[in-house]
Design an enzyme around this catalytic site. Structure first.
Site, short mmCIF file in Angstrom:
data_model
loop_
_atom_site.label_atom_id
_atom_site.label_comp_id
_atom_site.label_asym_id
_atom_site.label_seq_id
_atom_site.Cartn_x
_atom_site.Cartn_y
_atom_site.Cartn_z
N LYS A 19 1.16 -0.92 -0.09
CA LYS A 19 0.02 0.11 0.22
C LYS A 19 1.67 0.51 0.04
O LYS A 19 2.04 0.93 0.32
CB LYS A 19 -1.20 0.37 1.39
CG LYS A 19 -1.64 1.35 1.37
CD LYS A 19 -1.41 1.17 2.83
CE LYS A 19 -0.49 1.67 3.54
NZ LYS A 19 0.23 2.72 4.67
N VAL A 111 9.08 -5.70 6.48
CA VAL A 111 8.00 -4.96 8.50
C VAL A 111 7.86 -4.06 8.43
O VAL A 111 9.44 -2.91 8.69
CB VAL A 111 8.42 -6.14 9.60
CG1 VAL A 111 8.03 -5.74 10.70
CG2 VAL A 111 8.47 -7.79 8.44
N ILE A 115 4.34 0.57 4.66
CA ILE A 115 3.72 0.46 2.87
C ILE A 115 2.78 -1.05 3.42
O ILE A 115 2.10 -1.41 2.31
CB ILE A 115 4.71 -0.10 1.95
CG1 ILE A 115 5.73 -1.27 2.17
CG2 ILE A 115 5.04 0.58 2.02
CD1 ILE A 115 6.67 -1.34 1.47
N ASP A 152 -5.85 0.00 8.75
CA ASP A 152 -5.33 -0.04 7.10
C ASP A 152 -5.86 -0.60 6.85
O ASP A 152 -5.65 -1.23 5.60
CB ASP A 152 -4.22 0.19 7.21
CG ASP A 152 -3.74 1.74 7.38
OD1 ASP A 152 -4.34 2.26 7.65
OD2 ASP A 152 -2.23 1.74 6.93
O1 C5P Z 1 -4.62 0.25 13.65
P1 C5P Z 1 -3.28 -0.22 13.29
O2 C5P Z 1 -3.18 -0.86 15.12
O3 C5P Z 1 -3.06 -0.22 12.32
O4 C5P Z 1 -2.80 1.92 14.28
C1 C5P Z 1 -1.21 1.49 14.78
C2 C5P Z 1 -1.53 3.01 15.63
O5 C5P Z 1 -1.25 4.21 15.14
C3 C5P Z 1 -2.54 3.48 17.09
O6 C5P Z 1 -2.50 2.73 17.57
C4 C5P Z 1 -2.55 4.58 16.91
O7 C5P Z 1 -1.57 4.88 18.23
C5 C5P Z 1 -1.69 4.88 15.15
N1 C5P Z 1 -3.31 5.49 14.48
C6 C5P Z 1 -3.16 6.97 14.56
N2 C5P Z 1 -4.36 7.41 13.67
C7 C5P Z 1 -4.89 6.40 12.76
C8 C5P Z 1 -3.91 5.11 12.03
C9 C5P Z 1 -2.96 4.63 13.58
O8 C5P Z 1 -3.29 7.59 15.37
N3 C5P Z 1 -5.49 6.93 11.64
#
Ligand code: C5P
Length: 298
Positions: A19, A111, A115, A152
């Site tokens: 991505k 990792v 992306i 995402d």
């Molecule tokens: O949802 P995901 O586990 O991918 O997000 C990882 C971290 O990135 C979240 O815990 C948050 O701290 C941050 N995040 C955010 N706003 C978003 C996506 C992610 O603050 N829109």
């Protein structure tokens, strides 16, 4: 690691494309700490791959050039395993069967690199197992399942150009976008997304400029020069190598260059696949330890 391993001939698979956030505006912050975004996202032909085969018990094998980064971790925490388990619970709630599976993850993407490797793997696992288990899951339920795995993951289910808003789950397809010749480059530093968001000075930034009516290579490169990634500055403050990576792409003949997501992967857009391949060779020669891939967006 895995106790049962199916031969490739018995396996059926699904691509988990990288991505790329062509641009990303952070436009606010929710009470729960998640940030509101506006981001233009495309997907590459390059990515991970997930395969599945029947098995008497659940297993996950990880191979490919970036497998080592995951092998030391707890496999039950892997997004592939979590996607399998969430989908299975969802199906079993409505009395449907979801028998054990042998999964294989070919980890081609670095990792924690901006992306979407993990998110793309989770989305591909959902798509693959729905097919493999011959399950019917409504679009709405699939989106909810995906979002429960990460902000995402819903966009990675689409794997086609889109504009995402909200925390990433409010998705609008973008039509008529050219396939963009691209080089992805990562200087080998894993960047933690939460730390980048934490290092962001202001969460209240203007939205992205309106998309151009004509979305060819030149049109998109021109638009990108007027756009930005609000996570680039905080990511650069944590990992200065990102600056070196952007400079290497800039001097390789890219029409435009930027960082994807929360980094550290950066990308350039080129006039043609031939110039992208030449650029990838040049960057790879200069920085032999980096992840460098010439690819095209889908
Ligand atoms: O949802 P995901 O586990 O991918 O997000 C990882 C971290 O990135 C979240 O815990 C948050 O701290 C941050 N995040 C955010 N706003 C978003 C996506 C992610 O603050 N829109």
């Amino acid at each position: 690691m895995a106790e049962t391993e199916a031969s490739p001939a018995e396996m059926t698979g699904e691509a988990a494309p990288a991505k790329i956030n062509l641009a990303l505006a952070v436009t606010g912050k929710r009470a729960d700490g998640y940030h509101l975004l506006e981001t233009l996202v495309v997907f590459a032909r390059h990515g991970d791959r997930i395969e599945v085969a029947e098995s008497s018990e659940d297993s996950l094998v990880i191979d490919g050039p970036h497998a080592d980064a995951l092998k030391d971790g707890d496999l039950s925490d892997n997004l592939v395993t979590r996607a399998r388990d969430r989908l299975r619970s969802h199906l079993r709630q409505s009395g449907k069967s979801a028998p054990p599976v042998a999964l294989r993850l070919e980890k081609n993407l670095p990792v924690a690199s901006g992306i979407g490797g993990g998110s793309a793997d989770a989305a591909a696992t959902l798509r693959l197992l729905i097919r493999f288990w011959n399950a019917a899951v409504s679009e709405q339920d699939l989106r909810v399942l995906a979002l429960s795995l990460g902000a995402d993951v819903p966009m990675c289910l689409e794997s086609a150009p889109l504009m995402a808003r909200g925390i990433g789950e409010d998705i609008e397809p973008v039509e008529d976008m050219a396939c963009l010749p691209m080089v992805l480059a990562n200087p080998g530093v894993a960047v933690s997304t939460p730390s980048v968001f934490k290092a962001l000075v202001s969460p209240d930034n203007p939205p992205l400029p309106p998309l151009p009516a004509t979305r060819g290579i030149a049109g998109m490169a021109g638009w990108m020069k007027t756009a930005r990634n609000d996570l680039a500055e905080p990511a650069l403050s944590l990992s200065p190598q990102i600056g070196t990576c952007l400079a290497a792409i800039r001097s390789s003949g890219a029409l435009v260059h930027a960082m994807s997501g929360s980094g550290a992967t950066c990308f350039g857009i080129y006039e043609s696949m031939e110039t992208a391949r030449q650029a990838a060779r040049q960057i790879g020669r200069e920085w032999p330890r980096w992840f460098v891939a010439a690819t095209e967006t889908r």
